[in-house]
Design a protein around this motif. Sequence first.
Motif, mmCIF file in Angstrom:
data_model
loop_
_atom_site.group_PDB
_atom_site.id
_atom_site.type_symbol
_atom_site.label_atom_id
_atom_site.label_comp_id
_atom_site.label_asym_id
_atom_site.label_seq_id
_atom_site.Cartn_x
_atom_site.Cartn_y
_atom_site.Cartn_z
ATOM 1 N N LYS A 1 78.197 48.709 42.352
ATOM 2 C CA LYS A 1 78.180 50.061 41.792
ATOM 3 C C LYS A 1 78.469 51.118 42.844
ATOM 4 N N THR A 2 78.064 50.853 44.091
ATOM 5 C CA THR A 2 78.288 51.833 45.158
ATOM 6 C C THR A 2 79.273 51.331 46.214
ATOM 7 N N GLY A 3 79.499 49.996 46.232
ATOM 8 C CA GLY A 3 80.327 49.416 47.285
ATOM 9 C C GLY A 3 79.587 49.288 48.607
ATOM 10 N N THR B 1 75.157 41.498 44.846
ATOM 11 C CA THR B 1 73.697 41.644 44.816
ATOM 12 C C THR B 1 73.301 42.873 43.996
ATOM 13 N N ASP B 2 71.992 43.015 43.797
ATOM 14 C CA ASP B 2 71.498 44.266 43.231
ATOM 15 C C ASP B 2 71.448 45.316 44.344
ATOM 16 N N GLY B 3 70.930 46.494 44.050
ATOM 17 C CA GLY B 3 70.982 47.600 45.007
ATOM 18 C C GLY B 3 69.729 47.803 45.836
ATOM 19 N N ALA B 4 68.826 46.809 45.874
ATOM 20 C CA ALA B 4 67.570 46.957 46.629
ATOM 21 C C ALA B 4 67.824 46.712 48.114
ATOM 22 N N HIS B 5 68.160 47.760 48.826
ATOM 23 C CA HIS B 5 68.499 47.630 50.241
ATOM 24 C C HIS B 5 67.361 47.005 51.043
ATOM 25 N N SER B 6 67.724 46.136 51.953
ATOM 26 C CA SER B 6 66.858 45.398 52.880
ATOM 27 C C SER B 6 66.135 44.230 52.219
ATOM 28 N N LYS B 7 66.185 44.133 50.899
ATOM 29 C CA LYS B 7 65.580 42.991 50.193
ATOM 30 C C LYS B 7 66.338 42.717 48.895
ATOM 31 N N ARG C 1 69.398 52.082 53.306
ATOM 32 C CA ARG C 1 70.853 51.869 53.276
ATOM 33 C C ARG C 1 71.415 51.784 54.680
ATOM 34 N N GLU C 2 70.984 52.704 55.545
ATOM 35 C CA GLU C 2 71.493 52.705 56.920
ATOM 36 C C GLU C 2 70.970 51.492 57.702
ATOM 37 N N TYR C 3 69.745 51.072 57.360
ATOM 38 C CA TYR C 3 69.188 49.844 57.948
ATOM 39 C C TYR C 3 70.127 48.671 57.675
ATOM 40 N N ASP C 4 70.569 48.534 56.410
ATOM 41 C CA ASP C 4 71.470 47.438 56.057
ATOM 42 C C ASP C 4 72.796 47.536 56.799
#
Length: 409
Positions: A142-144, A104-110, A64-67
């Motif tokens: 869902k999380t913003g 998008t979906d919630g798959a951070h970084s991909k 998440r922080e990477y994104d």
Amino acid sequence: MSLVVMKFGGTSVGTIERIKNVAKRVAKKKDEGHDVIVTVSAMAGETDRLINLIKEIDPKYDPREYDMVVSTGEQVSIGLLAQALKSMGYDAVSLTGPQIGMITDGAHSKARIVEITGERLRKELKEGKICVVAGFQGIYPKTGDITTLGRGGSDTTAVAIAAAMKANVCEIYTDVDGVYTADPRIVKKAKKLDKISYEEMLELASLGAKVLQSRSVEFGMKYNVDILVLSSLEEKPGTLVTKEDKDMEKVIVSGVTSDKNQAKITITEVPDRPGIAAEIFEELAKQNINVDMIVQNVSTEGKTDISFTVAQTDILRAYDACKEIAKNIGASNVLSDENIAKVSIVGVGMKSHAGVAAAMFKTLAENNINIQMISTSEIKVSCVIDEKFSELAVRVLHERFVEEGDHVS
């Protein structure tokens, strides 16, 4: 009035001078009477710089922080390009992924694109503005939270926007002037293709060709968006990525690629029982680790070795996951090897020509290149080899299949 989506990569916007040149190309398209949406990547080297910063803090960073960190690169680019257009007297607006409704979906970084609402785009275009959109990023509702689509995601952003907005064409501007039969920096006799099928381009992109990201080609194929690959540095004819036609089938091999962004993991002495492979790869899937080539050895005394490849960026997480999996299933050990490369030949003509794989293996053998793993489909053959032989493999395979013509035997 037609709608054109234009995408410029990191090299194209790598300096202020190049950003001004991009602004001129965009302005020319607007002057020709088109509505224009522009998607841009981060400035050349910027994404790598941001990734290195978060890795310095912690090599096992929170995705998440990477994104949150890497998504800022594109925001700099869109602001600068929009300002360059405004300075030239054109009405332009810079917009982030969340602002255009890039869901998008919630798959951070991909992350994968779910939909593009496009309300803001339609509003700004109706007012006559040039829309400058950040590639590579979206939002998980869902999380913003901000999400990113993975490296090369700006291509996917551009084609997805073209599909959602029903654009007439999506023009991808890069530092090369089209799609070649091989990387011209490796193969001097590489030829530029006038056109290539979605299927071939999808294979080439997924196998290491850096001209287009594979998911962008998937979008083009699914929504029938013509993709034109052009040079951002000079005005030349490019390569059209489009539906397959009969002329394409006459050529056996359209391209040769290598991908060094590969790593191999081997789980040794795995209990050979029904369901064991499912157990291993379901656990990896839960952690959003994409597996590519898989080889399972012949069982000996109820034990077998299972090897598979992943992207190098996933190797640390995959290795840690496999250590835990090995412990749970009673396997012996986990080995990793980052010094590999995947070399591939691609062509729709393979469907109607026998002996292509055999000719590939023979060519590699004649050059003392050992094959570790093999994967095939209707229109491609891939081999995992030692990384140090990757460029040699591309050159000899290109000579064999492209320069020498269509015969296989």
